[in-house]
Design a protein around this motif. Sequence first.
Motif, PDB file in Angstrom:
ATOM      1  N   GLU A 229       0.824  -1.210   0.000  1.00 50.93           N
ATOM      2  CA  GLU A 229       0.000   0.000   0.000  1.00 50.93           C
ATOM      3  C   GLU A 229       0.858   1.260   0.000  1.00 50.93           C
ATOM      4  N   ASP A 230       1.990   1.221   0.703  1.00 52.00           N
ATOM      5  CA  ASP A 230       2.896   2.374   0.681  1.00 52.00           C
ATOM      6  C   ASP A 230       3.425   2.615  -0.730  1.00 52.00           C
ATOM      7  N   TYR A 231       3.771   1.521  -1.433  1.00 45.52           N
ATOM      8  CA  TYR A 231       4.232   1.651  -2.811  1.00 45.52           C
ATOM      9  C   TYR A 231       3.120   2.186  -3.717  1.00 45.52           C
ATOM     10  N   THR A 232       1.890   1.775  -3.446  1.00 49.02           N
ATOM     11  CA  THR A 232       0.771   2.261  -4.253  1.00 49.02           C
ATOM     12  C   THR A 232       0.622   3.769  -4.109  1.00 49.02           C
ATOM     13  N   ARG A 233       0.669   4.254  -2.867  1.00 47.40           N
ATOM     14  CA  ARG A 233       0.551   5.695  -2.654  1.00 47.40           C
ATOM     15  C   ARG A 233       1.720   6.446  -3.309  1.00 47.40           C
ATOM     16  N   ALA A 234       2.922   5.895  -3.193  1.00 48.03           N
ATOM     17  CA  ALA A 234       4.089   6.535  -3.805  1.00 48.03           C
ATOM     18  C   ALA A 234       3.963   6.561  -5.327  1.00 48.03           C
ATOM     19  N   LYS A 235       3.494   5.462  -5.897  1.00 45.02           N
ATOM     20  CA  LYS A 235       3.327   5.392  -7.351  1.00 45.02           C
ATOM     21  C   LYS A 235       2.309   6.426  -7.824  1.00 45.02           C
ATOM     22  N   GLU A 236       1.185   6.515  -7.118  1.00 51.53           N
ATOM     23  CA  GLU A 236       0.138   7.460  -7.529  1.00 51.53           C
ATOM     24  C   GLU A 236       0.636   8.896  -7.486  1.00 51.53           C
ATOM     25  N   ALA A 237       1.398   9.230  -6.456  1.00 50.28           N
ATOM     26  CA  ALA A 237       1.960  10.581  -6.368  1.00 50.28           C
ATOM     27  C   ALA A 237       2.956  10.823  -7.494  1.00 50.28           C
ATOM     28  N   MET A 238       3.772   9.820  -7.789  1.00 53.24           N
ATOM     29  CA  MET A 238       4.782   9.946  -8.847  1.00 53.24           C
ATOM     30  C   MET A 238       4.129  10.183 -10.205  1.00 53.24           C
ATOM     31  N   LEU A 239       3.126   9.381 -10.537  1.00 53.55           N
ATOM     32  CA  LEU A 239       2.467   9.533 -11.836  1.00 53.55           C
ATOM     33  C   LEU A 239       1.759  10.879 -11.933  1.00 53.55           C
ATOM     34  N   GLU A 240       1.143  11.297 -10.838  1.00 58.03           N
ATOM     35  CA  GLU A 240       0.416  12.565 -10.855  1.00 58.03           C
ATOM     36  C   GLU A 240       1.341  13.756 -11.045  1.00 58.03           C
ATOM     37  N   ARG A 241       2.496  13.734 -10.405  1.00 60.44           N
ATOM     38  CA  ARG A 241       3.345  14.915 -10.379  1.00 60.44           C
ATOM     39  C   ARG A 241       4.410  14.923 -11.472  1.00 60.44           C
ATOM     40  N   THR A 242       4.618  13.814 -12.180  1.00 57.98           N
ATOM     41  CA  THR A 242       5.670  13.776 -13.203  1.00 57.98           C
ATOM     42  C   THR A 242       5.141  13.393 -14.585  1.00 57.98           C
ATOM     43  N   HIS A 243       3.834  13.358 -14.738  1.00 54.91           N
ATOM     44  CA  HIS A 243       3.207  13.089 -16.041  1.00 54.91           C
ATOM     45  C   HIS A 243       3.083  14.428 -16.765  1.00 54.91           C
ATOM     46  N   ILE A 244       4.064  14.736 -17.603  1.00 61.45           N
ATOM     47  CA  ILE A 244       4.108  16.042 -18.273  1.00 61.45           C
ATOM     48  C   ILE A 244       3.967  15.851 -19.777  1.00 61.45           C
ATOM     49  N   PRO A 245       3.471  16.852 -20.486  1.00 62.77           N
ATOM     50  CA  PRO A 245       3.278  16.710 -21.941  1.00 62.77           C
ATOM     51  C   PRO A 245       4.552  16.337 -22.681  1.00 62.77           C
ATOM     52  N   GLU A 246       5.681  16.881 -22.250  1.00 67.62           N
ATOM     53  CA  GLU A 246       6.941  16.605 -22.932  1.00 67.62           C
ATOM     54  C   GLU A 246       7.420  15.170 -22.715  1.00 67.62           C
ATOM     55  N   ALA A 247       7.030  14.576 -21.586  1.00 68.02           N
ATOM     56  CA  ALA A 247       7.470  13.213 -21.260  1.00 68.02           C
ATOM     57  C   ALA A 247       6.373  12.530 -20.442  1.00 68.02           C
ATOM     58  N   PRO A 248       5.307  12.101 -21.108  1.00 72.62           N
ATOM     59  CA  PRO A 248       4.200  11.481 -20.376  1.00 72.62           C
ATOM     60  C   PRO A 248       4.525  10.065 -19.934  1.00 72.62           C
ATOM     61  N   TRP A 249       3.783   9.601 -18.942  1.00 74.13           N
ATOM     62  CA  TRP A 249       3.875   8.205 -18.530  1.00 74.13           C
ATOM     63  C   TRP A 249       2.952   7.352 -19.379  1.00 74.13           C
ATOM     64  N   TRP A 250       3.378   6.124 -19.646  1.00 78.72           N
ATOM     65  CA  TRP A 250       2.550   5.135 -20.329  1.00 78.72           C
ATOM     66  C   TRP A 250       2.475   3.898 -19.433  1.00 78.72           C
ATOM     67  N   VAL A 251       1.261   3.470 -19.125  1.00 80.52           N
ATOM     68  CA  VAL A 251       1.056   2.344 -18.215  1.00 80.52           C
ATOM     69  C   VAL A 251       0.827   1.074 -19.029  1.00 80.52           C
ATOM     70  N   VAL A 252       1.659   0.067 -18.770  1.00 78.47           N
ATOM     71  CA  VAL A 252       1.551  -1.233 -19.432  1.00 78.47           C
ATOM     72  C   VAL A 252       0.848  -2.202 -18.482  1.00 78.47           C
ATOM     73  N   GLU A 253      -0.299  -2.705 -18.880  1.00 78.73           N
ATOM     74  CA  GLU A 253      -0.988  -3.717 -18.076  1.00 78.73           C
ATOM     75  C   GLU A 253      -0.212  -5.019 -18.210  1.00 78.73           C
ATOM     76  N   ALA A 254       0.383  -5.482 -17.093  1.00 75.11           N
ATOM     77  CA  ALA A 254       1.427  -6.504 -17.183  1.00 75.11           C
ATOM     78  C   ALA A 254       1.105  -7.800 -16.445  1.00 75.11           C
ATOM     79  N   VAL A 255      -0.161  -8.035 -16.105  1.00 74.60           N
ATOM     80  CA  VAL A 255      -0.506  -9.306 -15.461  1.00 74.60           C
ATOM     81  C   VAL A 255      -0.220 -10.462 -16.407  1.00 74.60           C
ATOM     82  N   ASP A 256      -0.557 -10.294 -17.675  1.00 73.14           N
ATOM     83  CA  ASP A 256      -0.207 -11.280 -18.704  1.00 73.14           C
ATOM     84  C   ASP A 256       1.132 -10.851 -19.303  1.00 73.14           C
ATOM     85  N   LYS A 257       2.199 -11.595 -18.992  1.00 72.69           N
ATOM     86  CA  LYS A 257       3.541 -11.192 -19.404  1.00 72.69           C
ATOM     87  C   LYS A 257       3.685 -11.092 -20.915  1.00 72.69           C
ATOM     88  N   LYS A 258       3.166 -12.077 -21.626  1.00 74.96           N
ATOM     89  CA  LYS A 258       3.350 -12.100 -23.076  1.00 74.96           C
ATOM     90  C   LYS A 258       2.648 -10.923 -23.740  1.00 74.96           C
TER      91      LYS A 258
END
Length: 308
Positions: A229-258
């Motif tokens: 849960e601590d990692y979840t909160r840290a991740k959410e803050a990171m994505l919110e504060r560093t998702h910028i137009p010049e360098a956006p984040w892209w989330v890969v749904e990775a439960v299925d590895k292939k």
Amino acid sequence: MNEDSMARLAVDYDRIRSDLADSFDEEFEVAMDEERLDRMLFGANQPPTGADIERGVYFRELFRLQRELVRLQDWVQAQKLKVVVLFEGRDSAGKGGAIKRITQRLNPRVCRVVALPAPSERERSQWYFQRYVPHLPAGGEMVLFDRSWYNRAGVERVMGFCSETEVEEFFRSVPEFERMLVRSGVVLIKYWFSITDEEQEFRFNMRIHDPLKQWKLSPMDVESRRRWEDYTRAKEAMLERTHIPEAPWWVVEAVDKKKARLNCIRHLLDQIPYGEVEKPLVTLPGRVRHADYERHPVPAEMIVPNRY
């Protein structure tokens, strides 16, 4: 065509098929290893759901996309592009597997992987981004960061390796740092590999029970499991504060590895417009032979025994 030529062509054809098959063996070996883990742990935890992409489709698409990656590599080299790709995500999210498939057929002199260890005492006293800057690409290079400067917003923050003041300074600095990279001509692409709580537990259990993979499970990984849960909160803050137009984040749904690997590679290819690079035709010259040349036999005691 005479019989000798036909026979030689048949032999060459068989050798070509064998050589091509051998070049694909690494990927098949990795897939077989993953299936071995699934069989070994069937019953130790939840079994695979059966929703995985069909193997034949996966391999056909993977090899097709890897051919496109080679074309992209040629384009990056020819156009002197500077490409940086960041791979972030929880422990066992599949970052390393995706990186392996991206780099598998590429020239390591053009496309290299950076996976930095924990910072030294000297590095901890430097400007935070300083240890990453020497690894940035020159023209004609691609650099894949297996974890990056975002360690500060993730593991360092959650595990208490930095202060909240340092985290706040990171959040103020990183958008400007990345804008500076982009202004200087760097193509910056950021991926977050996302898995569920249940999937991480399953993958950690796989590592615990497999002697070939236990080295992947560090004490830090075990502790990160407890602090989900601590990692979840840290991740959410990171994505919110560093998702910028010049360098956006892209989330890969990775439960299925292939599927995650294929989707990530396809998306990466879409981020950089590339074309065919014209190459000069290569003709293999005949070998120069000298009458006084004599190949000396290798001493028997130097030869590795033929046990297979």
